[in-house]
Design a protein around this motif. Structure first.
Motif, mmCIF file in Angstrom:
data_model
loop_
_atom_site.group_PDB
_atom_site.id
_atom_site.type_symbol
_atom_site.label_atom_id
_atom_site.label_comp_id
_atom_site.label_asym_id
_atom_site.label_seq_id
_atom_site.Cartn_x
_atom_site.Cartn_y
_atom_site.Cartn_z
ATOM 1 N N ARG A 4 16.600 37.077 33.803
ATOM 2 C CA ARG A 4 17.593 37.373 33.336
ATOM 3 C C ARG A 4 18.554 38.031 33.862
ATOM 4 N N GLU A 5 17.882 38.430 35.193
ATOM 5 C CA GLU A 5 19.028 38.406 36.391
ATOM 6 C C GLU A 5 20.749 37.286 36.770
ATOM 7 N N SER A 6 21.712 37.823 37.150
ATOM 8 C CA SER A 6 22.702 36.427 37.009
ATOM 9 C C SER A 6 22.719 36.563 38.697
ATOM 10 N N PRO A 7 23.272 36.324 38.977
ATOM 11 C CA PRO A 7 22.785 35.585 40.856
ATOM 12 C C PRO A 7 24.162 37.084 41.542
ATOM 13 N N GLU A 8 24.980 37.130 40.555
ATOM 14 C CA GLU A 8 26.766 38.346 40.452
ATOM 15 C C GLU A 8 25.341 39.855 39.971
ATOM 16 N N GLN A 9 24.626 39.782 38.816
ATOM 17 C CA GLN A 9 23.840 41.300 39.061
ATOM 18 C C GLN A 9 23.183 41.404 39.339
ATOM 19 N N ALA A 10 22.585 40.695 40.913
ATOM 20 C CA ALA A 10 22.206 40.320 42.273
ATOM 21 C C ALA A 10 22.175 41.263 43.242
ATOM 22 N N ARG A 11 23.616 40.716 43.191
ATOM 23 C CA ARG A 11 24.254 41.495 44.752
ATOM 24 C C ARG A 11 25.100 42.525 44.143
ATOM 25 N N PRO A 12 25.128 43.352 45.591
ATOM 26 C CA PRO A 12 25.911 44.684 45.325
ATOM 27 C C PRO A 12 27.057 45.064 45.045
ATOM 28 N N SER A 13 27.099 46.251 44.936
ATOM 29 C CA SER A 13 28.829 46.650 44.500
ATOM 30 C C SER A 13 29.164 46.857 46.195
ATOM 31 N N ALA A 14 31.013 46.335 45.607
ATOM 32 C CA ALA A 14 31.408 46.695 46.835
ATOM 33 C C ALA A 14 31.712 47.487 47.488
ATOM 34 N N ALA A 62 47.054 37.073 53.956
ATOM 35 C CA ALA A 62 45.989 36.732 54.823
ATOM 36 C C ALA A 62 44.759 36.950 55.012
ATOM 37 N N VAL A 63 44.882 38.651 55.750
ATOM 38 C CA VAL A 63 43.746 39.836 55.200
ATOM 39 C C VAL A 63 42.932 39.856 53.915
ATOM 40 N N TRP A 64 43.688 39.371 52.696
ATOM 41 C CA TRP A 64 43.704 39.905 51.280
ATOM 42 C C TRP A 64 42.396 38.605 51.146
ATOM 43 N N LEU A 65 43.038 37.601 52.074
ATOM 44 C CA LEU A 65 42.053 36.047 51.913
ATOM 45 C C LEU A 65 41.059 36.033 52.689
ATOM 46 N N VAL A 66 40.718 36.688 53.866
ATOM 47 C CA VAL A 66 39.761 37.175 54.126
ATOM 48 C C VAL A 66 38.936 37.947 53.354
ATOM 49 N N LEU A 67 39.091 39.092 52.742
ATOM 50 C CA LEU A 67 38.663 39.964 52.376
ATOM 51 C C LEU A 67 38.202 39.528 51.346
ATOM 52 N N ILE A 68 38.916 38.141 50.468
ATOM 53 C CA ILE A 68 38.288 37.551 48.620
ATOM 54 C C ILE A 68 37.059 37.000 49.248
ATOM 55 N N ALA A 69 37.658 35.837 50.325
ATOM 56 C CA ALA A 69 35.661 35.674 51.112
ATOM 57 C C ALA A 69 35.071 35.942 51.044
ATOM 58 N N VAL A 70 34.665 37.436 51.869
ATOM 59 C CA VAL A 70 33.450 38.302 51.744
ATOM 60 C C VAL A 70 32.903 37.900 50.395
ATOM 61 N N GLY A 71 33.776 39.235 49.828
ATOM 62 C CA GLY A 71 33.794 39.632 48.305
ATOM 63 C C GLY A 71 33.007 38.586 47.669
ATOM 64 N N CYS A 72 33.728 37.203 47.633
ATOM 65 C CA CYS A 72 33.566 36.352 46.609
ATOM 66 C C CYS A 72 31.423 35.905 47.407
ATOM 67 N N VAL A 73 31.195 36.081 48.300
ATOM 68 C CA VAL A 73 30.072 35.926 49.282
ATOM 69 C C VAL A 73 28.933 36.995 48.912
ATOM 70 N N ARG A 74 29.357 38.272 49.377
ATOM 71 C CA ARG A 74 28.306 39.454 49.276
ATOM 72 C C ARG A 74 28.683 40.607 48.199
ATOM 73 N N TYR A 75 29.611 40.151 47.556
ATOM 74 C CA TYR A 75 29.406 41.292 46.475
ATOM 75 C C TYR A 75 29.971 41.267 45.266
ATOM 76 N N ALA A 76 29.459 42.012 44.413
ATOM 77 C CA ALA A 76 29.402 41.817 42.893
ATOM 78 C C ALA A 76 30.406 42.251 42.034
ATOM 79 N N ASN A 77 31.151 42.095 41.456
ATOM 80 C CA ASN A 77 32.578 42.562 40.452
ATOM 81 C C ASN A 77 33.968 42.715 41.535
ATOM 82 N N TRP A 78 33.619 41.697 42.636
ATOM 83 C CA TRP A 78 35.483 41.730 43.799
ATOM 84 C C TRP A 78 35.897 41.200 43.052
#
Length: 197
Positions: A4-14, A62-78
């Motif tokens: 029942r867990e989605s990949p989004e729920q399995a990732r840690p919070s930012a 530019a910094v936001w784009l890097v942070l978004i890329a990291v957030g999309c891959v690693r964190y839930a609710n980014w």
């Protein structure tokens, strides 16, 4: 991971190490956008500031784009913090595109501008010594003011560089000016127009 867990729920919070830079980037972007909107309040529509805004906001984006890329891959609710930067940019473009800050500035200065138009002849700069008399009226700084034969008055905005090309035109009894390829006129009500060349 349960079924029942989605990949989004399995990732840690930012973590704070991601959130703090994202908040700083959002605040820097908001500040850049506020500068653009204030420029429009004090000059009605500062088209020249779009380039400066683009240069100012390039680093935070530019910094936001890097942070978004990291957030999309690693964190839930980014996306909660990630949407602030585009929200600020879209709101700024929409408000400036519909001249909302310029109209606010005009409303703040309107009564003083009416009074200045009535006294246009005395406000006009002395041309005999090749100097102009600058003036502050409401939220506007003017490089110079020129009166015309039929009670017309032109207020040229000061933008701290040569070649002033925009301002306000008061035509009490004249025909409405027509925009062309070289000049744009925006009707502000009664006998007032904003112009830029």
């Amino acid at each position: 991971m349960s079924k029942r867990e989605s990949p989004e729920q399995a990732r840690p919070s930012a973590p704070a190490a991601w959130k703090v830079p994202m908040v700083v980037v959002a605040a820097a972007t908001a500040l850049c956008c506020a500068l653009k909107l204030w420029a429009d309040v004090t000059t009605f529509a500062d088209g020249e500031f779009w380039l400066s805004l683009g240069l100012l906001v390039a680093v935070p984006v530019a910094v936001w784009l890097v942070l978004i890329a990291v957030g999309c891959v690693r964190y839930a609710n980014w996306w909660r913090l990630g949407l602030l930067v585009p929200l600020f940019l879209v709101a700024t473009v929409a408000l400036a595109g519909f001249a909302v800050p310029g109209r606010i500035g005009w409303q703040l200065a309107r009564s003083e501008m009416d009074q200045a138009a009535a006294e246009c002849g005395t406000l006009q700069g002395g041309l005999s010594d090749s100097s102009y008399k600058s003036a502050t009226i409401g939220v506007y700084d003017f490089h110079h003011i020129e009166s015309g034969p039929g009670g017309e008055c032109e207020f040229y905005l000061s933008k701290h560089y040569p070649g002033v090309r925009s301002g306000f035109l008061y035509l009490p009894a004249g025909a409405a000016p027509v925009s062309d390829i070289d000049h744009e006129y925006v009707r502000l009500g009664d006998s007032w127009y904003y112009f830029k060349a």
